[in-house]
Design a protein around this motif. Structure first.
Motif, PDB file in Angstrom:
ATOM      1  N   CYS A  69       0.831  -1.215   0.000  1.00  0.00           N
ATOM      2  CA  CYS A  69       0.000   0.000   0.000  1.00  0.00           C
ATOM      3  C   CYS A  69       0.858   1.254   0.000  1.00  0.00           C
ATOM      4  N   CYS A  70       2.078   1.123   0.526  1.00  0.00           N
ATOM      5  CA  CYS A  70       2.995   2.264   0.561  1.00  0.00           C
ATOM      6  C   CYS A  70       3.349   2.724  -0.857  1.00  0.00           C
ATOM      7  N   MET A  71       3.372   1.788  -1.807  1.00  0.00           N
ATOM      8  CA  MET A  71       3.646   2.152  -3.194  1.00  0.00           C
ATOM      9  C   MET A  71       2.583   3.115  -3.728  1.00  0.00           C
ATOM     10  N   PHE A  72       1.336   2.864  -3.350  1.00  0.00           N
ATOM     11  CA  PHE A  72       0.249   3.718  -3.827  1.00  0.00           C
ATOM     12  C   PHE A  72       0.226   5.055  -3.085  1.00  0.00           C
ATOM     13  N   ARG A  73       0.611   5.035  -1.811  1.00  0.00           N
ATOM     14  CA  ARG A  73       0.743   6.303  -1.088  1.00  0.00           C
ATOM     15  C   ARG A  73       1.853   7.145  -1.709  1.00  0.00           C
ATOM     16  N   MET A  74       2.902   6.477  -2.200  1.00  0.00           N
ATOM     17  CA  MET A  74       3.993   7.180  -2.877  1.00  0.00           C
ATOM     18  C   MET A  74       3.471   7.876  -4.126  1.00  0.00           C
ATOM     19  N   VAL A  75       2.669   7.177  -4.925  1.00  0.00           N
ATOM     20  CA  VAL A  75       2.097   7.772  -6.140  1.00  0.00           C
ATOM     21  C   VAL A  75       1.244   8.991  -5.773  1.00  0.00           C
ATOM     22  N   LYS A  76       0.408   8.824  -4.765  1.00  0.00           N
ATOM     23  CA  LYS A  76      -0.476   9.910  -4.338  1.00  0.00           C
ATOM     24  C   LYS A  76       0.334  11.125  -3.877  1.00  0.00           C
ATOM     25  N   TYR A  77       1.385  10.875  -3.126  1.00  0.00           N
ATOM     26  CA  TYR A  77       2.196  11.966  -2.591  1.00  0.00           C
ATOM     27  C   TYR A  77       2.912  12.711  -3.725  1.00  0.00           C
ATOM     28  N   ILE A  78       3.475  11.956  -4.674  1.00  0.00           N
ATOM     29  CA  ILE A  78       4.194  12.581  -5.790  1.00  0.00           C
ATOM     30  C   ILE A  78       3.228  13.369  -6.671  1.00  0.00           C
ATOM     31  N   ASN A  79       2.050  12.831  -6.912  1.00  0.00           N
ATOM     32  CA  ASN A  79       1.046  13.556  -7.717  1.00  0.00           C
ATOM     33  C   ASN A  79       0.573  14.827  -7.024  1.00  0.00           C
ATOM     34  N   LYS A  80       0.562  14.803  -5.684  1.00  0.00           N
ATOM     35  CA  LYS A  80       0.116  15.967  -4.926  1.00  0.00           C
ATOM     36  C   LYS A  80       1.148  17.087  -4.972  1.00  0.00           C
ATOM     37  N   TYR A  81       2.426  16.748  -4.774  1.00  0.00           N
ATOM     38  CA  TYR A  81       3.462  17.783  -4.653  1.00  0.00           C
ATOM     39  C   TYR A  81       4.206  18.058  -5.963  1.00  0.00           C
ATOM     40  N   LYS A  82       4.021  17.196  -6.963  1.00  0.00           N
ATOM     41  CA  LYS A  82       4.537  17.442  -8.317  1.00  0.00           C
ATOM     42  C   LYS A  82       6.011  17.883  -8.357  1.00  0.00           C
ATOM     43  N   PRO A  83       6.909  17.053  -7.846  1.00  0.00           N
ATOM     44  CA  PRO A  83       8.334  17.401  -7.949  1.00  0.00           C
ATOM     45  C   PRO A  83       8.824  17.247  -9.385  1.00  0.00           C
ATOM     46  N   ASP A  84       9.896  17.938  -9.711  1.00  0.00           N
ATOM     47  CA  ASP A  84      10.553  17.733 -11.004  1.00  0.00           C
ATOM     48  C   ASP A  84      11.445  16.497 -10.947  1.00  0.00           C
ATOM     49  N   ILE A  85      12.058  16.309  -9.774  1.00  0.00           N
ATOM     50  CA  ILE A  85      13.037  15.236  -9.575  1.00  0.00           C
ATOM     51  C   ILE A  85      12.661  14.428  -8.345  1.00  0.00           C
TER      52      ILE A  85
END
Length: 363
Positions: A69-85
């Motif tokens: 489930c942590c993998m999906f939380r990772m996706v959610k977090y990255i989509n929320k904060y939209k880092p370049d790197i």
């Protein structure tokens, strides 16, 4: 750039130290940087105190063991904060698998902090890394010439190589004073800092040091580090004495290095030890074994000493060689350490190389 550094936790390992120093440097030169840990903060996360106020921190609250489930939380977090790197370290690479595939506007990088096959492990961990690297979903970064060689031998293709670095440290009296007592009644104070584990080879180190004491050399060895292997620690206990002292895990090892005569690294395996760089920064010569990036960093008798192998007999000879130095030669070695830190291993140099790589890959 918006840069997200991802790592399992922030304990006192080399990978954790480079994440904190890099993040602080990225923020200092005007980039928006965050550190995301898989696990929630704990009392063992001693490096959190060194994170600058302008570096954001977050956690994915991973549970122990496999947590898909942590993998999906990772996706959610990255989509929320939209880092370049997104820059991943250690076992955290497992948990960017889905994000790296789905978040195609983000560039993913992973730094390997150890020998490639050892860090890859086996089973699903190994195959995730092979998949992400081979299909160029994540760009691999190695940290030394030996690390780069191990990567190409294991994966069959080259990596990017960026040497580790460390922040500048100026010893303060209040930081060093609590360790001054260990200099009392001895001519030489040696320090070893590293987790207590068979790969760090501390049993060999204490055997070599006891040989030195039997030679009549008036010295003391401090051993600092968390206990990762109870069986190794239990064997070490029988060697502890007034001259071989275990001082537990320490977050300020450079304060001890700054008053030590030499730093001892006895490992059977390494990537590119941050501890050697930290020792150089305060002019503390290293006596090390010929493993990993150590052979790229240390030139015997010039900026430190390197043993012939990982056995007590050859390591003892290097401690003895150090103790027999005259003051002029020792002064030159210490000066060389500081010079090499400034020119090769400062965090500013390392961060600049990372930023160039990030920018080039992003275009």
């Amino acid at each position: 750039m918006k840069i997200m550094e991802i790592i399992p936790h922030l304990q006192t390992g080399g990978g954790e130290k480079i994440v904190v120093d890099l993040s602080n440097e990225f923020a200092d030169v005007g980039h928006e940087c965050s550190i995301v840990t898989l696990y929630e903060p704990s009392k063992d996360d001693v490096l959190r105190r060194y994170i600058n106020d302008n570096v954001m921190t977050a956690t994915l609250n991973k549970r122990p063991g496999a947590d898909f489930c942590c993998m999906f939380r990772m996706v959610k977090y990255i989509n929320k904060y939209k880092p370049d790197i997104v820059h991943v370290h250690l076992a955290a690479i497992m948990y960017v698998l889905i994000a790296a595939i789905c978040c195609r506007k983000v560039k993913f990088f992973a730094t390997l902090h150890s020998e490639a096959s050892r860090e890859a492990g086996s089973g699903i961990s190994k195959w995730i890394r092979i998949f992400l690297f081979r299909f160029k979903i994540v760009t691999p970064i190695t940290i030394s010439e030996e690390s780069e060689k191990s990567f190409e031998e294991f994966y069959g293709f080259p990596s990017k190589m960026i040497p580790n670095g460390s922040s500048i440290y100026i010893p303060k009296t209040e930081e060093t004073s609590k360790y001054e007592k260990y200099r009392d009644s001895v001519d030489y104070l040696f320090l070893h800092a590293g987790r207590i584990h068979k790969v760090k080879n501390q049993l060999m180190l204490v055997e070599a040091f006891e040989r030195i004491l039997h030679r009549g050399i008036n010295a003391r060895l401090l051993i600092a580090g968390r206990v990762d292997d109870e069986s190794v620690f239990n064997q070490l206990k029988s060697h502890f004495s007034e001259r071989i002292v275990y001082i537990g895990e320490q977050s300020d090892v450079r304060a001890i290095m700054s008053i030590s005569n030499a730093f001892c690294l006895s490992s059977k395996m390494e990537g590119m030890p941050i501890t050697i760089i930290e020792a150089m920064s305060v002019g503390c010569p290293t006596i090390c074994t010929p493993v990993g990036g150590c052979i790229n960093m240390i030139e015997n008798g010039v900026n430190g000493f390197i043993s012939q192998d990982v056995n007590a007999e050859s390591y003892e000879l290097k401690i003895k060689e150090f103790c027999e130095l005259d003051k002029t030669k020792l002064s030159r070695i210490k000066e060389r350490c500081v010079t090499e830190f400034k020119t090769k291993y400062s965090i500013a140099n390392t961060a600049s190389l990372y930023l160039n790589l990030f920018s080039n890959e992003k275009e």
